[in-house]
Design a protein around this motif. Sequence first.
Motif, PDB file in Angstrom:
ATOM      1  N   ALA A  12      -1.529   3.713  -6.177  1.00 10.71           N
ATOM      2  CA  ALA A  12      -2.087   2.661  -5.315  1.00 10.71           C
ATOM      3  C   ALA A  12      -1.208   2.437  -4.088  1.00 10.71           C
ATOM      4  O   ALA A  12      -1.717   2.246  -2.978  1.00 10.71           O
ATOM      5  N   MET A  13       0.101   2.488  -4.278  1.00 12.16           N
ATOM      6  CA  MET A  13       1.023   2.272  -3.162  1.00 12.16           C
ATOM      7  C   MET A  13       0.999   3.421  -2.160  1.00 12.16           C
ATOM      8  O   MET A  13       1.359   3.249  -1.004  1.00 12.16           O
ATOM      9  N   SER A  14       0.545   4.593  -2.576  1.00  8.74           N
ATOM     10  CA  SER A  14       0.573   5.758  -1.689  1.00  8.74           C
ATOM     11  C   SER A  14      -0.726   5.959  -0.909  1.00  8.74           C
ATOM     12  O   SER A  14      -0.789   6.821  -0.036  1.00  8.74           O
ATOM     13  N   THR A  15      -1.754   5.180  -1.174  1.00  7.95           N
ATOM     14  CA  THR A  15      -3.053   5.444  -0.552  1.00  7.95           C
ATOM     15  C   THR A  15      -3.061   5.200   0.955  1.00  7.95           C
ATOM     16  O   THR A  15      -3.653   5.985   1.703  1.00  7.95           O
ATOM     17  N   ASP A  16      -2.426   4.139   1.435  1.00  6.92           N
ATOM     18  CA  ASP A  16      -2.428   3.897   2.878  1.00  6.92           C
ATOM     19  C   ASP A  16      -1.555   4.920   3.605  1.00  6.92           C
ATOM     20  O   ASP A  16      -1.879   5.346   4.714  1.00  6.92           O
ATOM     21  N   ALA A  17      -0.464   5.350   2.967  1.00  2.96           N
ATOM     22  CA  ALA A  17       0.364   6.408   3.557  1.00  2.96           C
ATOM     23  C   ALA A  17      -0.424   7.722   3.624  1.00  2.96           C
ATOM     24  O   ALA A  17      -0.304   8.485   4.585  1.00  2.96           O
ATOM     25  N   VAL A  45      10.659   8.692   0.852  1.00  2.00           N
ATOM     26  CA  VAL A  45      11.947   7.991   0.771  1.00  2.00           C
ATOM     27  C   VAL A  45      11.789   6.538   1.200  1.00  2.00           C
ATOM     28  O   VAL A  45      12.294   5.617   0.538  1.00  2.00           O
ATOM     29  N   ILE A  46      11.081   6.321   2.302  1.00  2.00           N
ATOM     30  CA  ILE A  46      10.893   4.941   2.772  1.00  2.00           C
ATOM     31  C   ILE A  46      10.047   4.150   1.779  1.00  2.00           C
ATOM     32  O   ILE A  46      10.369   3.006   1.453  1.00  2.00           O
ATOM     33  N   GLU A  47       8.987   4.771   1.265  1.00  2.00           N
ATOM     34  CA  GLU A  47       8.117   4.080   0.305  1.00  2.00           C
ATOM     35  C   GLU A  47       8.858   3.787  -1.004  1.00  2.00           C
ATOM     36  O   GLU A  47       8.555   2.803  -1.676  1.00  2.00           O
ATOM     37  N   ALA A  48       9.818   4.614  -1.380  1.00  2.00           N
ATOM     38  CA  ALA A  48      10.608   4.360  -2.590  1.00  2.00           C
ATOM     39  C   ALA A  48      11.677   3.293  -2.346  1.00  2.00           C
ATOM     40  O   ALA A  48      12.048   2.561  -3.271  1.00  2.00           O
ATOM     41  N   PHE A 112       7.242   2.978   7.442  1.00  2.00           N
ATOM     42  CA  PHE A 112       7.647   1.601   7.143  1.00  2.00           C
ATOM     43  C   PHE A 112       6.441   0.668   7.196  1.00  2.00           C
ATOM     44  O   PHE A 112       6.264  -0.175   6.312  1.00  2.00           O
ATOM     45  N   ALA A 113       5.602   0.844   8.207  1.00  2.00           N
ATOM     46  CA  ALA A 113       4.424  -0.024   8.337  1.00  2.00           C
ATOM     47  C   ALA A 113       3.496   0.116   7.138  1.00  2.00           C
ATOM     48  O   ALA A 113       2.929  -0.874   6.670  1.00  2.00           O
ATOM     49  N   THR A 114       3.347   1.343   6.629  1.00  2.00           N
ATOM     50  CA  THR A 114       2.461   1.528   5.477  1.00  2.00           C
ATOM     51  C   THR A 114       3.141   1.175   4.162  1.00  2.00           C
ATOM     52  O   THR A 114       2.484   1.132   3.127  1.00  2.00           O
ATOM     53  N   SER A 115       4.447   0.906   4.195  1.00  2.00           N
ATOM     54  CA  SER A 115       5.151   0.591   2.949  1.00  2.00           C
ATOM     55  C   SER A 115       5.482  -0.891   2.798  1.00  2.00           C
ATOM     56  O   SER A 115       6.124  -1.284   1.828  1.00  2.00           O
ATOM     57  N   ILE A 116       5.039  -1.712   3.727  1.00  2.00           N
ATOM     58  CA  ILE A 116       5.279  -3.157   3.612  1.00  2.00           C
ATOM     59  C   ILE A 116       4.683  -3.685   2.310  1.00  2.00           C
ATOM     60  O   ILE A 116       5.265  -4.540   1.647  1.00  2.00           O
ATOM     61  N   ASP A 117       3.508  -3.167   1.933  1.00  2.00           N
ATOM     62  CA  ASP A 117       2.894  -3.624   0.686  1.00  2.00           C
ATOM     63  C   ASP A 117       3.763  -3.258  -0.523  1.00  2.00           C
ATOM     64  O   ASP A 117       3.831  -4.009  -1.499  1.00  2.00           O
ATOM     65  N   ALA A 138       8.862   6.588  -8.878  1.00  2.00           N
ATOM     66  CA  ALA A 138       7.466   6.996  -9.080  1.00  2.00           C
ATOM     67  C   ALA A 138       6.650   6.759  -7.809  1.00  2.00           C
ATOM     68  O   ALA A 138       5.844   7.608  -7.411  1.00  2.00           O
ATOM     69  N   ILE A 139       6.869   5.631  -7.163  1.00  2.00           N
ATOM     70  CA  ILE A 139       6.163   5.324  -5.918  1.00  2.00           C
ATOM     71  C   ILE A 139       6.549   6.339  -4.843  1.00  2.00           C
ATOM     72  O   ILE A 139       5.694   6.855  -4.119  1.00  2.00           O
ATOM     73  N   GLY A 140       7.827   6.648  -4.739  1.00  2.00           N
ATOM     74  CA  GLY A 140       8.285   7.627  -3.754  1.00  2.00           C
ATOM     75  C   GLY A 140       7.723   9.011  -3.998  1.00  2.00           C
ATOM     76  O   GLY A 140       7.291   9.695  -3.060  1.00  2.00           O
ATOM     77  N   LEU A 141       7.691   9.441  -5.255  1.00  2.00           N
ATOM     78  CA  LEU A 141       7.163  10.766  -5.598  1.00  2.00           C
ATOM     79  C   LEU A 141       5.654  10.844  -5.328  1.00  2.00           C
ATOM     80  O   LEU A 141       5.164  11.827  -4.760  1.00  2.00           O
ATOM     81  N   ALA A 142       4.933   9.809  -5.707  1.00  3.57           N
ATOM     82  CA  ALA A 142       3.487   9.784  -5.445  1.00  3.57           C
ATOM     83  C   ALA A 142       3.216   9.802  -3.951  1.00  3.57           C
ATOM     84  O   ALA A 142       2.327  10.525  -3.481  1.00  3.57           O
TER      85      ALA A 142
END
Length: 189
Positions: A12-17, A45-48, A112-117, A138-142
């Motif tokens: 779910a966290m990776s969909t906007d990225a 890396v940023i999303e993780a 960064f903008a897509t990882s604020i959530d 897990a979020i970073g890998l996805a």
Amino acid sequence: MNIISTTLLALAMSTDAFAAAIGKGATLKSPKLSEALRTGLIFGVIEATTPLIGWAIGRGAAQYIAAWDHWIAFTLLVILGIHMIYTGLKDTESVEEKPNHHTFIVLAITAFATSIDAMAVGVGLAFIDVNITVTAAAIGLATFTMVTIGFMLGKVLGIMVGKRAEIFGGVILIGIGSYILYEHLYVLV
């Protein structure tokens, strides 16, 4: 959190990225796998990292981030999207070469903008019993996986939309930002 919950959260966290990566891939001259992997790594890396930051903030100041996260993401994505649309509209008469890659700073700001959530999720995870390191990994890998795939899909879309790919990418970013804002405001109603 169990492995299924962690996996679903990571996806779910990776969909906007993923959507942003499609736009980024569409704007390049000839996206290569190495560029897709580089983009995936930056986003991953940023999303993780952002849920870790959110988790740390959640220990002390959760209400401040939660109150502004959607506005920060919306503003950054709309500014980037407008810039991409502007770039796509200017000099449409001249045959300007598409770039071979995006700069690190453009990718990092978009990531960064897509990882604020994900940062907001990290804030929420601070209040439950969760291994934040495993969840963030897990979020970073996805995100790495989804962005790499999205970037290469953008290559196909870039061919389809031709010289208007920059406009297409900008519209995607504005759409993501608007959806984040809508989703937050809709939840409040």
